[in-house]
Design a protein around this motif. Structure first.
Motif, PDB file in Angstrom:
ATOM      1  N   GLU A 101      83.558  56.260  73.182  1.00  0.00           N
ATOM      2  CA  GLU A 101      84.246  55.271  72.359  1.00  0.00           C
ATOM      3  C   GLU A 101      83.370  54.852  71.185  1.00  0.00           C
ATOM      4  OE1 GLU A 101      86.448  50.902  72.736  1.00  0.00           O
ATOM      5  OE2 GLU A 101      85.433  51.731  74.482  1.00  0.00           O
ATOM      6  N   GLU A 102      82.081  54.620  71.448  1.00  0.00           N
ATOM      7  CA  GLU A 102      81.162  54.254  70.367  1.00  0.00           C
ATOM      8  C   GLU A 102      81.061  55.389  69.339  1.00  0.00           C
ATOM      9  OE1 GLU A 102      77.473  53.284  72.276  1.00  0.00           O
ATOM     10  OE2 GLU A 102      78.259  51.428  73.141  1.00  0.00           O
ATOM     11  N   GLN A 103      80.999  56.622  69.840  1.00  0.00           N
ATOM     12  CA  GLN A 103      80.908  57.769  68.926  1.00  0.00           C
ATOM     13  C   GLN A 103      82.190  57.905  68.110  1.00  0.00           C
ATOM     14  OE1 GLN A 103      80.000  61.072  71.485  1.00  0.00           O
ATOM     15  NE2 GLN A 103      77.829  60.535  71.658  1.00  0.00           N
ATOM     16  N   VAL A 104      83.333  57.690  68.745  1.00  0.00           N
ATOM     17  CA  VAL A 104      84.605  57.771  68.023  1.00  0.00           C
ATOM     18  C   VAL A 104      84.659  56.699  66.956  1.00  0.00           C
ATOM     19  CG1 VAL A 104      87.098  57.438  68.252  1.00  0.00           C
ATOM     20  CG2 VAL A 104      85.887  58.904  69.861  1.00  0.00           C
ATOM     21  N   THR A 105      84.186  55.512  67.260  1.00  0.00           N
ATOM     22  CA  THR A 105      84.163  54.422  66.282  1.00  0.00           C
ATOM     23  C   THR A 105      83.252  54.799  65.112  1.00  0.00           C
ATOM     24  OG1 THR A 105      84.487  52.829  68.072  1.00  0.00           O
ATOM     25  CG2 THR A 105      83.747  51.952  65.976  1.00  0.00           C
ATOM     26  N   ALA A 106      82.085  55.347  65.418  1.00  0.00           N
ATOM     27  CA  ALA A 106      81.161  55.766  64.346  1.00  0.00           C
ATOM     28  C   ALA A 106      81.783  56.887  63.524  1.00  0.00           C
ATOM     29  CB  ALA A 106      79.826  56.202  64.947  1.00  0.00           C
ATOM     30  N   LEU A 107      82.443  57.826  64.184  1.00  0.00           N
ATOM     31  CA  LEU A 107      83.089  58.934  63.477  1.00  0.00           C
ATOM     32  C   LEU A 107      84.231  58.427  62.604  1.00  0.00           C
ATOM     33  CD1 LEU A 107      83.110  62.018  63.120  1.00  0.00           C
ATOM     34  CD2 LEU A 107      84.672  62.152  65.058  1.00  0.00           C
ATOM     35  N   GLU A 108      84.956  57.464  63.091  1.00  0.00           N
ATOM     36  CA  GLU A 108      86.056  56.875  62.316  1.00  0.00           C
ATOM     37  C   GLU A 108      85.519  56.193  61.063  1.00  0.00           C
ATOM     38  OE1 GLU A 108      89.792  53.801  63.093  1.00  0.00           O
ATOM     39  OE2 GLU A 108      88.364  54.175  64.696  1.00  0.00           O
ATOM     40  N   GLN A 109      84.433  55.465  61.185  1.00  0.00           N
ATOM     41  CA  GLN A 109      83.827  54.823  60.015  1.00  0.00           C
ATOM     42  C   GLN A 109      83.335  55.867  59.018  1.00  0.00           C
ATOM     43  OE1 GLN A 109      80.784  52.213  61.507  1.00  0.00           O
ATOM     44  NE2 GLN A 109      82.264  50.670  62.221  1.00  0.00           N
ATOM     45  N   ALA A 110      82.748  56.931  59.553  1.00  0.00           N
ATOM     46  CA  ALA A 110      82.287  58.016  58.655  1.00  0.00           C
ATOM     47  C   ALA A 110      83.482  58.644  57.950  1.00  0.00           C
ATOM     48  CB  ALA A 110      81.511  59.055  59.440  1.00  0.00           C
ATOM     49  N   ALA A 111      84.620  58.798  58.673  1.00  0.00           N
ATOM     50  CA  ALA A 111      85.829  59.382  58.072  1.00  0.00           C
ATOM     51  C   ALA A 111      86.365  58.470  56.977  1.00  0.00           C
ATOM     52  CB  ALA A 111      86.874  59.624  59.137  1.00  0.00           C
ATOM     53  N   TYR A 112      86.340  57.166  57.183  1.00  0.00           N
ATOM     54  CA  TYR A 112      86.799  56.232  56.147  1.00  0.00           C
ATOM     55  C   TYR A 112      85.882  56.301  54.916  1.00  0.00           C
ATOM     56  CZ  TYR A 112      90.217  53.945  59.234  1.00  0.00           C
ATOM     57  OH  TYR A 112      91.290  53.685  60.045  1.00  0.00           O
ATOM     58  N   LYS A 113      84.578  56.370  55.147  1.00  0.00           N
ATOM     59  CA  LYS A 113      83.634  56.474  54.028  1.00  0.00           C
ATOM     60  C   LYS A 113      83.862  57.772  53.260  1.00  0.00           C
ATOM     61  CE  LYS A 113      79.853  53.741  55.938  1.00  0.00           C
ATOM     62  NZ  LYS A 113      78.469  53.767  56.424  1.00  0.00           N
ATOM     63  N   LEU A 114      84.072  58.841  54.023  1.00  0.00           N
ATOM     64  CA  LEU A 114      84.319  60.141  53.376  1.00  0.00           C
ATOM     65  C   LEU A 114      85.620  60.115  52.586  1.00  0.00           C
ATOM     66  CD1 LEU A 114      83.321  63.062  53.023  1.00  0.00           C
ATOM     67  CD2 LEU A 114      84.593  63.656  55.073  1.00  0.00           C
ATOM     68  N   ASP A 115      86.627  59.488  53.139  1.00  0.00           N
ATOM     69  CA  ASP A 115      87.916  59.382  52.457  1.00  0.00           C
ATOM     70  C   ASP A 115      87.752  58.574  51.169  1.00  0.00           C
ATOM     71  OD1 ASP A 115      90.778  59.749  52.271  1.00  0.00           O
ATOM     72  OD2 ASP A 115      90.993  57.638  52.888  1.00  0.00           O
ATOM     73  N   THR A 116      87.012  57.470  51.261  1.00  0.00           N
ATOM     74  CA  THR A 116      86.786  56.647  50.080  1.00  0.00           C
ATOM     75  C   THR A 116      86.004  57.449  49.020  1.00  0.00           C
ATOM     76  OG1 THR A 116      86.631  54.734  51.548  1.00  0.00           O
ATOM     77  CG2 THR A 116      85.921  54.419  49.295  1.00  0.00           C
ATOM     78  N   TYR A 117      84.977  58.143  49.456  1.00  0.00           N
ATOM     79  CA  TYR A 117      84.171  58.936  48.521  1.00  0.00           C
ATOM     80  C   TYR A 117      85.003  60.049  47.892  1.00  0.00           C
ATOM     81  CZ  TYR A 117      80.480  61.854  46.660  1.00  0.00           C
ATOM     82  OH  TYR A 117      79.708  62.630  45.829  1.00  0.00           O
ATOM     83  N   SER A 118      85.854  60.692  48.710  1.00  0.00           N
ATOM     84  CA  SER A 118      86.683  61.780  48.170  1.00  0.00           C
ATOM     85  C   SER A 118      87.691  61.239  47.159  1.00  0.00           C
ATOM     86  CB  SER A 118      87.373  62.565  49.267  1.00  0.00           C
ATOM     87  OG  SER A 118      88.302  61.762  49.938  1.00  0.00           O
ATOM     88  N   LYS A 119      88.198  60.044  47.359  1.00  0.00           N
ATOM     89  CA  LYS A 119      89.133  59.446  46.401  1.00  0.00           C
ATOM     90  C   LYS A 119      88.408  59.121  45.090  1.00  0.00           C
ATOM     91  CE  LYS A 119      92.436  57.525  49.621  1.00  0.00           C
ATOM     92  NZ  LYS A 119      93.032  56.336  50.195  1.00  0.00           N
ATOM     93  N   LYS A 120      87.210  58.626  45.194  1.00  0.00           N
ATOM     94  CA  LYS A 120      86.432  58.344  43.992  1.00  0.00           C
ATOM     95  C   LYS A 120      86.136  59.653  43.249  1.00  0.00           C
ATOM     96  CE  LYS A 120      83.952  54.227  45.492  1.00  0.00           C
ATOM     97  NZ  LYS A 120      82.642  53.702  45.811  1.00  0.00           N
ATOM     98  N   LEU A 121      85.776  60.653  43.985  1.00  0.00           N
ATOM     99  CA  LEU A 121      85.455  61.956  43.389  1.00  0.00           C
ATOM    100  C   LEU A 121      86.693  62.560  42.735  1.00  0.00           C
ATOM    101  CD1 LEU A 121      83.112  63.946  43.030  1.00  0.00           C
ATOM    102  CD2 LEU A 121      83.815  65.026  45.144  1.00  0.00           C
ATOM    103  N   GLU A 122      87.815  62.434  43.378  1.00  0.00           N
ATOM    104  CA  GLU A 122      89.065  62.951  42.802  1.00  0.00           C
ATOM    105  C   GLU A 122      89.399  62.200  41.520  1.00  0.00           C
ATOM    106  OE1 GLU A 122      93.756  63.517  43.985  1.00  0.00           O
ATOM    107  OE2 GLU A 122      92.407  62.708  45.491  1.00  0.00           O
ATOM    108  N   ALA A 123      89.190  60.909  41.520  1.00  0.00           N
ATOM    109  CA  ALA A 123      89.468  60.125  40.322  1.00  0.00           C
ATOM    110  C   ALA A 123      88.548  60.553  39.184  1.00  0.00           C
ATOM    111  CB  ALA A 123      89.302  58.653  40.634  1.00  0.00           C
ATOM    112  N   LYS A 124      87.291  60.812  39.481  1.00  0.00           N
ATOM    113  CA  LYS A 124      86.360  61.265  38.467  1.00  0.00           C
ATOM    114  C   LYS A 124      86.778  62.645  37.960  1.00  0.00           C
ATOM    115  CE  LYS A 124      82.030  59.029  39.531  1.00  0.00           C
ATOM    116  NZ  LYS A 124      80.642  59.249  39.910  1.00  0.00           N
ATOM    117  N   PHE A 125      87.183  63.502  38.861  1.00  0.00           N
ATOM    118  CA  PHE A 125      87.580  64.852  38.466  1.00  0.00           C
ATOM    119  C   PHE A 125      88.804  64.805  37.544  1.00  0.00           C
ATOM    120  CE2 PHE A 125      90.027  68.752  39.257  1.00  0.00           C
ATOM    121  CZ  PHE A 125      89.142  69.673  38.805  1.00  0.00           C
TER     122      PHE A 125
END
Length: 177
Positions: free
Chosen positions: A147-171
């Protein structure tokens, strides 16, 4: 109402008259002989009493006849019989109370034995549950880690999603230029 001289003297003689002692017969004679002897003694006492009757309408203590006193032995026997009945009743009631108390104690003892058996079963079941929980504890710990690992993975997925949206906007911004 005040008494006249003769009546006052008669009243005074009534209050001062001594009652002759009665004969107490404490022998073991049959009852009919005792009654006859008592009646004879009472009649003799009546005959021996002098009559001081000055006024025909006033009755004095010497003229009054005493009722025959009941035999003291018979009264004692009657008293002891009644006391025996009373004490027997009291003892019977006390015995019944003790029997009731004994039955109540037996029932209470049985009830506590049942409660003891129930508590032993509950204790045994609790020990079984504790053993099962102890055997499941490693799996529960693994579930908590996952459960702790899933929570950490979920946070990493949200960060990655946010970063990918920023990158897409820059592109897109660079593409438009």
């Amino acid at each position: 109402m005040a008494a006249s001289g003769d009546e006052a003297a008669a009243m005074e003689s009534v209050s001062k008259a001594s009652v002759p002692p009665t004969d107490l017969n404490l022998t073991a004679e049959p009852e009919h002989k005792r009654d006859a002897a008592t009646n004879d003694a009472t009649e003799n006492q009546k005959a021996k009493r002098p009559s001081n009757n000055n006024d025909g309408g006033v009755e004095t203590a010497e003229e009054a006849t005493e009722p025959a006193e009941p035999d003291i032995n018979e009264l004692c026997r009657d008293m002891f019989d009644k006391m025996a009945v009373f004490l027997q009743g009291e003892l019977t009631a006390t015995c019944e109370d003790y029997k009731l108390l004994e039955n109540m104690n037996k029932l209470t003892s049985l009830k506590y034995m049942e409660m003891k058996d129930i508590s032993i079963n509950i204790s045994r079941n609790l020990q079984d549950l504790n053993q099962k929980y102890a055997s499941l504890q490693p799996y529960l710990d693994q579930i908590n880690q996952i459960e702790e690992q899933v929570t950490a993975l979920e946070q990493a997925a949200y960060k990655l999603d946010t970063y990918s949206k920023k990158l897409e906007a820059k592109f897109k911004k660079l593409e438009k230029r």
